[in-house]
Scaffold this motif. Structure first.
Motif, PDB file in Angstrom:
ATOM      1  N   GLU A 368      -3.217  15.236   2.010  1.00  0.00           N
ATOM      2  CA  GLU A 368      -3.336  16.292   3.013  1.00  0.00           C
ATOM      3  C   GLU A 368      -4.735  16.353   3.611  1.00  0.00           C
ATOM      4  O   GLU A 368      -4.893  16.707   4.782  1.00  0.00           O
ATOM      5  CB  GLU A 368      -2.958  17.629   2.390  1.00  0.00           C
ATOM      6  N   ALA A 369      -5.753  16.001   2.827  1.00  0.00           N
ATOM      7  CA  ALA A 369      -7.122  16.027   3.330  1.00  0.00           C
ATOM      8  C   ALA A 369      -7.445  14.834   4.208  1.00  0.00           C
ATOM      9  O   ALA A 369      -8.312  14.912   5.083  1.00  0.00           O
ATOM     10  CB  ALA A 369      -8.109  16.084   2.161  1.00  0.00           C
ATOM     11  N   ARG A 370      -6.753  13.695   4.004  1.00  0.00           N
ATOM     12  CA  ARG A 370      -7.032  12.458   4.734  1.00  0.00           C
ATOM     13  C   ARG A 370      -5.718  11.812   5.148  1.00  0.00           C
ATOM     14  O   ARG A 370      -5.328  10.750   4.654  1.00  0.00           O
ATOM     15  CB  ARG A 370      -7.871  11.518   3.859  1.00  0.00           C
ATOM     16  N   MET A 371      -5.042  12.462   6.077  1.00  0.00           N
ATOM     17  CA  MET A 371      -3.699  12.022   6.441  1.00  0.00           C
ATOM     18  C   MET A 371      -3.702  10.656   7.121  1.00  0.00           C
ATOM     19  O   MET A 371      -2.874   9.802   6.829  1.00  0.00           O
ATOM     20  CB  MET A 371      -3.026  13.066   7.324  1.00  0.00           C
ATOM     21  N   LEU A 372      -4.616  10.439   8.041  1.00  0.00           N
ATOM     22  CA  LEU A 372      -4.659   9.157   8.744  1.00  0.00           C
ATOM     23  C   LEU A 372      -4.939   8.027   7.761  1.00  0.00           C
ATOM     24  O   LEU A 372      -4.288   6.981   7.800  1.00  0.00           O
ATOM     25  CB  LEU A 372      -5.719   9.191   9.841  1.00  0.00           C
ATOM     26  N   GLU A 373      -5.893   8.218   6.888  1.00  0.00           N
ATOM     27  CA  GLU A 373      -6.249   7.174   5.917  1.00  0.00           C
ATOM     28  C   GLU A 373      -5.052   6.791   5.053  1.00  0.00           C
ATOM     29  O   GLU A 373      -4.765   5.606   4.853  1.00  0.00           O
ATOM     30  CB  GLU A 373      -7.393   7.663   5.029  1.00  0.00           C
ATOM     31  N   HIS A 374      -4.326   7.779   4.553  1.00  0.00           N
ATOM     32  CA  HIS A 374      -3.227   7.480   3.636  1.00  0.00           C
ATOM     33  C   HIS A 374      -1.995   6.946   4.373  1.00  0.00           C
ATOM     34  O   HIS A 374      -1.267   6.100   3.838  1.00  0.00           O
ATOM     35  CB  HIS A 374      -2.898   8.719   2.802  1.00  0.00           C
ATOM     36  N   ALA A 375      -1.755   7.419   5.584  1.00  0.00           N
ATOM     37  CA  ALA A 375      -0.641   6.861   6.356  1.00  0.00           C
ATOM     38  C   ALA A 375      -0.909   5.386   6.669  1.00  0.00           C
ATOM     39  O   ALA A 375      -0.017   4.540   6.566  1.00  0.00           O
ATOM     40  CB  ALA A 375      -0.435   7.650   7.644  1.00  0.00           C
ATOM     41  N   ARG A 376      -2.138   5.067   7.053  1.00  0.00           N
ATOM     42  CA  ARG A 376      -2.488   3.676   7.330  1.00  0.00           C
ATOM     43  C   ARG A 376      -2.418   2.823   6.064  1.00  0.00           C
ATOM     44  O   ARG A 376      -1.957   1.676   6.098  1.00  0.00           O
ATOM     45  CB  ARG A 376      -3.890   3.611   7.921  1.00  0.00           C
ATOM     46  N   LEU A 377      -2.892   3.373   4.958  1.00  0.00           N
ATOM     47  CA  LEU A 377      -2.858   2.641   3.702  1.00  0.00           C
ATOM     48  C   LEU A 377      -1.430   2.281   3.324  1.00  0.00           C
ATOM     49  O   LEU A 377      -1.131   1.129   2.961  1.00  0.00           O
ATOM     50  CB  LEU A 377      -3.504   3.480   2.593  1.00  0.00           C
ATOM     51  N   ALA A 378      -0.524   3.245   3.416  1.00  0.00           N
ATOM     52  CA  ALA A 378       0.876   2.996   3.071  1.00  0.00           C
ATOM     53  C   ALA A 378       1.519   2.017   4.045  1.00  0.00           C
ATOM     54  O   ALA A 378       2.301   1.144   3.645  1.00  0.00           O
ATOM     55  CB  ALA A 378       1.652   4.307   3.040  1.00  0.00           C
ATOM     56  N   ALA A 379       1.211   2.152   5.336  1.00  0.00           N
ATOM     57  CA  ALA A 379       1.785   1.249   6.327  1.00  0.00           C
ATOM     58  C   ALA A 379       1.372  -0.194   6.047  1.00  0.00           C
ATOM     59  O   ALA A 379       2.179  -1.127   6.154  1.00  0.00           O
ATOM     60  CB  ALA A 379       1.352   1.665   7.729  1.00  0.00           C
ATOM     61  N   HIS A 380       0.104  -0.379   5.691  1.00  0.00           N
ATOM     62  CA  HIS A 380      -0.381  -1.728   5.377  1.00  0.00           C
ATOM     63  C   HIS A 380       0.218  -2.239   4.066  1.00  0.00           C
ATOM     64  O   HIS A 380       0.671  -3.388   3.986  1.00  0.00           O
ATOM     65  CB  HIS A 380      -1.904  -1.711   5.286  1.00  0.00           C
ATOM     66  N   ARG A 381       0.245  -1.376   3.048  1.00  0.00           N
ATOM     67  CA  ARG A 381       0.716  -1.814   1.736  1.00  0.00           C
ATOM     68  C   ARG A 381       2.192  -2.183   1.745  1.00  0.00           C
ATOM     69  O   ARG A 381       2.609  -3.154   1.108  1.00  0.00           O
ATOM     70  CB  ARG A 381       0.455  -0.709   0.697  1.00  0.00           C
ATOM     71  N   PHE A 382       2.999  -1.425   2.487  1.00  0.00           N
ATOM     72  CA  PHE A 382       4.444  -1.652   2.473  1.00  0.00           C
ATOM     73  C   PHE A 382       4.949  -2.366   3.728  1.00  0.00           C
ATOM     74  O   PHE A 382       6.158  -2.533   3.891  1.00  0.00           O
ATOM     75  CB  PHE A 382       5.176  -0.326   2.265  1.00  0.00           C
ATOM     76  N   ALA A 384       5.233  -1.512   6.818  1.00  0.00           N
ATOM     77  CA  ALA A 384       6.245  -0.674   7.462  1.00  0.00           C
ATOM     78  C   ALA A 384       5.555   0.341   8.368  1.00  0.00           C
ATOM     79  O   ALA A 384       4.348   0.587   8.251  1.00  0.00           O
ATOM     80  CB  ALA A 384       7.074   0.065   6.404  1.00  0.00           C
ATOM     81  N   VAL A 385       6.321   0.919   9.266  1.00  0.00           N
ATOM     82  CA  VAL A 385       5.846   2.094  10.000  1.00  0.00           C
ATOM     83  C   VAL A 385       6.010   3.304   9.087  1.00  0.00           C
ATOM     84  O   VAL A 385       7.072   3.511   8.506  1.00  0.00           O
ATOM     85  CB  VAL A 385       6.636   2.286  11.311  1.00  0.00           C
ATOM     86  N   VAL A 386       4.945   4.075   8.954  1.00  0.00           N
ATOM     87  CA  VAL A 386       4.966   5.254   8.085  1.00  0.00           C
ATOM     88  C   VAL A 386       4.861   6.505   8.943  1.00  0.00           C
ATOM     89  O   VAL A 386       3.909   6.655   9.725  1.00  0.00           O
ATOM     90  CB  VAL A 386       3.827   5.216   7.052  1.00  0.00           C
ATOM     91  N   LEU A 387       5.835   7.377   8.807  1.00  0.00           N
ATOM     92  CA  LEU A 387       5.850   8.669   9.493  1.00  0.00           C
ATOM     93  C   LEU A 387       5.525   9.718   8.436  1.00  0.00           C
ATOM     94  O   LEU A 387       6.377  10.100   7.642  1.00  0.00           O
ATOM     95  CB  LEU A 387       7.219   8.911  10.128  1.00  0.00           C
ATOM     96  N   LEU A 388       4.250  10.141   8.403  1.00  0.00           N
ATOM     97  CA  LEU A 388       3.788  11.107   7.411  1.00  0.00           C
ATOM     98  C   LEU A 388       3.942  12.509   7.989  1.00  0.00           C
ATOM     99  O   LEU A 388       3.198  12.914   8.883  1.00  0.00           O
ATOM    100  CB  LEU A 388       2.337  10.827   7.027  1.00  0.00           C
ATOM    101  N   ARG A 397       1.188   2.251  12.069  1.00  0.00           N
ATOM    102  CA  ARG A 397       1.686   0.885  11.970  1.00  0.00           C
ATOM    103  C   ARG A 397       0.850   0.107  10.954  1.00  0.00           C
ATOM    104  O   ARG A 397      -0.282   0.493  10.648  1.00  0.00           O
ATOM    105  CB  ARG A 397       1.571   0.160  13.320  1.00  0.00           C
ATOM    106  N   PRO A 398       1.364  -1.024  10.463  1.00  0.00           N
ATOM    107  CA  PRO A 398       0.582  -1.824   9.518  1.00  0.00           C
ATOM    108  C   PRO A 398      -0.761  -2.294  10.066  1.00  0.00           C
ATOM    109  O   PRO A 398      -1.700  -2.513   9.295  1.00  0.00           O
ATOM    110  CB  PRO A 398       1.503  -3.007   9.214  1.00  0.00           C
ATOM    111  N   ASP A 399      -0.880  -2.454  11.386  1.00  0.00           N
ATOM    112  CA  ASP A 399      -2.140  -2.924  11.963  1.00  0.00           C
ATOM    113  C   ASP A 399      -3.146  -1.800  12.178  1.00  0.00           C
ATOM    114  O   ASP A 399      -4.243  -2.034  12.696  1.00  0.00           O
ATOM    115  CB  ASP A 399      -1.894  -3.670  13.277  1.00  0.00           C
ATOM    116  N   GLY A 400      -2.798  -0.560  11.803  1.00  0.00           N
ATOM    117  CA  GLY A 400      -3.723   0.559  11.900  1.00  0.00           C
ATOM    118  C   GLY A 400      -3.543   1.448  13.108  1.00  0.00           C
ATOM    119  O   GLY A 400      -4.070   2.565  13.147  1.00  0.00           O
ATOM    120  N   ARG A 401      -2.832   0.986  14.114  1.00  0.00           N
ATOM    121  CA  ARG A 401      -2.591   1.846  15.271  1.00  0.00           C
ATOM    122  C   ARG A 401      -1.766   3.058  14.846  1.00  0.00           C
ATOM    123  O   ARG A 401      -0.871   2.952  13.999  1.00  0.00           O
ATOM    124  CB  ARG A 401      -1.851   1.063  16.352  1.00  0.00           C
ATOM    125  N   ALA A 402      -2.080   4.212  15.417  1.00  0.00           N
ATOM    126  CA  ALA A 402      -1.419   5.442  14.973  1.00  0.00           C
ATOM    127  C   ALA A 402      -1.145   6.366  16.151  1.00  0.00           C
ATOM    128  O   ALA A 402      -1.850   6.345  17.162  1.00  0.00           O
ATOM    129  CB  ALA A 402      -2.278   6.169  13.939  1.00  0.00           C
TER     130      ALA A 402
END
Length: 478
Positions: A368-382, A384-388, A397-402
């Motif tokens: 919750e404190a770092r939503m962009l960081e964790h959404a990007r981390l999950a997108a890269h790790r898996f 996949a596109v992550v909708l947090l 997106r996995p490439d970091g675009r958000a």
């Protein structure tokens, strides 16, 4: 489209523009935009009082020159200089226009000399109509120095206009580690910055007013769709379309324990974007799905699957069977635990902060404190596109675009709303959108439908689904 550029991108664009402008011209553009925005907020100039909190950088210079503009129009302007290195030209301009500039050291001494007030108030609190936050610019670190926090405490309750960004927030990440300004209005220059869109910092920005100062900017890594962007993305039937060419979305959701999740997921999918919805979930939910949506049919070929909402112990099997079809997937709720099996596939994961925290093995508060960081981390790790999901949902997106969703209402925080969202994103996938566009457009539509439904009173998830066709109808005609 709202495009939010990083500090590095803004600095590079400013340097390029400064090389082509007379000295001081760029600051004067920013200061004029700021000054007129404050005047608009005040409503009138004469008899109004404005206080500037001024730090050492160009941000403080913007505030001082804006203060000079206000003073020339009859506003009583005072500046508290929180640094000995305040912008000298700005200080001189403010004084020449009839304003006052006072070192913080004298303000602090004056406050300590005040006798106790029986209500615990200090005289400054009722003197000023508006406080202008020119403490820290976009290059500053998160958090504030003690003199700034002390000044803000003295002025609590007075409306605040932030210069470019609220001082103390992290501009590029939206994080708020430490004390920071909470503004009623933020006047920003040239472009939005990520903190204007990303929570928790976005909650400190108040309303955003963008002043065009002529910057030539590159592609932004953080964006926010607007109505026209979503309208352009929405699929429209060809003249010779039939139900199969418009896309078929399948839903594997619900269980004996949570049959309503199946109904809500199907409700999102059956918004009219896809030509057909198939339900292939738990038989325990089938009768409720058919009762609510008689147009829904049984198992068969699909162009996208929506998996996991309310699936309970059947989530793993639903993911496995859906992967076997080789079509795009929306993975929600219980099925998110099996995200590791979907790498390399066109997938949208739709976790809330708690689900993503479990997936990444971190604390929910960190997400919750770092939503962009964790959404990007999950997108890269898996991969996949992550909708947090959150107040301002982040799609990465996995490439970091958000992209960040700014539609919605606090009433959208209701059980089952995520089930509707998953079905809606699945319909967009089946209709041909790529996972990033489907997730970001679906999130925007979901928030807009909730806002529309809430106009008539309090809402539950089924109200959001019911409002979708009307919202879509206003967009497809654009």
């Amino acid at each position: 489209m709202i495009r939010a550029h990083t500090v590095e991108q803004v600095r590079a664009a400013e340097a390029d523009l400064l090389a082509r402008l007379p000295e001081g011209a760029l600051m004067q553009r920013a200061a004029a935009g700021l000054g007129y925005a404050v005047l608009d907020l005040l409503g009138t100039a004469y008899g109004r009082r404005v206080l500037l909190l001024v730090g050492s950088g160009d941000n403080g210079g913007d505030a001082l020159y804006a203060g000079a503009l206000l003073a020339r129009r009859g506003v009583q302007v005072e500046a508290w200089l929180l640094s000995d290195a305040a912008h000298r030209g700005g200080v001189d301009a403010l004084r020449a226009a009839g304003g006052r500039a006072v070192p913080w050291s004298s303000i602090g001494q004056r406050q300590h000399a005040q006798p106790p007030n029986p209500r615990g108030l200090v005289p400054n609190r009722n003197i000023f109509d508006v406080v202008v936050d020119g403490i820290v610019g976009i290059g500053g670190r998160a958090g504030l120095r003690p003199e700034a926090t002390n000044a803000l405490e003295l002025l609590a309750g007075i409306p605040v206009v932030a210069v470019d960004t609220p001082s103390g927030v992290d501009v590029d990440t939206g994080e708020t580690d430490g004390p920071h300004v909470t503004a009623d209005l933020t006047v920003t220059f040239g472009t939005h910055k990520p903190c204007h869109l990303l929570d928790p910092a976005a909650q400190a920005c108040g309303a955003i007013h963008l002043v065009d100062i002529g910057l030539d900017l590159p592609q932004a890594q953080v964006e926010a769709l607007q109505a026209a962007d979503v309208a352009a993305l929405l699929p429209r039937p060809a003249p010779d379309a039939h139900k199969y060419t418009r896309g078929v979305v399948g839903v594997r959701a619900g269980s004996a324990a949570y049959p309503g999740a199946a109904v809500l997921s199907v409700s999102g999918a059956a918004c009219g974007l896809a030509g057909m919805v198939r339900y292939d979930g738990d038989p325990a939910a089938l009768d409720q799905v058919r009762a609510a949506h008689p147009e829904v049919v049984g198992p068969g070929r699909v162009q996208a699957w929506v998996v996991g909402s309310g699936s309970d112990t059947g989530a793993e099997d639903a993911v496995r069977r859906s992967l076997a079809d080789g079509v795009p997937l929306v993975i929600d709720a219980d099925a998110i635990a099996f995200a590791g099996t979907t790498r390399g596939r066109p997938v949208v994961l739709t976790p809330h902060a708690g689900e993503l925290a479990r997936l990444l093995d971190v604390e929910r508060a960190e997400v919750e404190a770092r939503m962009l960081e964790h959404a990007r981390l999950a997108a890269h790790r898996f991969d996949a596109v992550v909708l947090l999901k959150g107040r301002h949902t982040v799609v990465a997106r996995p490439d970091g675009r958000a992209r960040v969703t700014t539609t919605g209402t606090p009433w959208l925080a209701t059980a089952g709303a995520g089930d509707v969202l998953g079905g809606l994103v699945g319909a967009l996938l089946a209709a041909g959108l790529d996972p990033f566009d489907a997730a970001s457009a679906g999130s925007w539509l979901h928030g807009a439908a909730a806002t529309r439904a809430a106009q008539d009173g309090l809402i539950v998830a089924s109200d959001v689904a019911a409002a979708l066709p009307a919202v879509l109808g206003t967009l497809v005609g654009r």
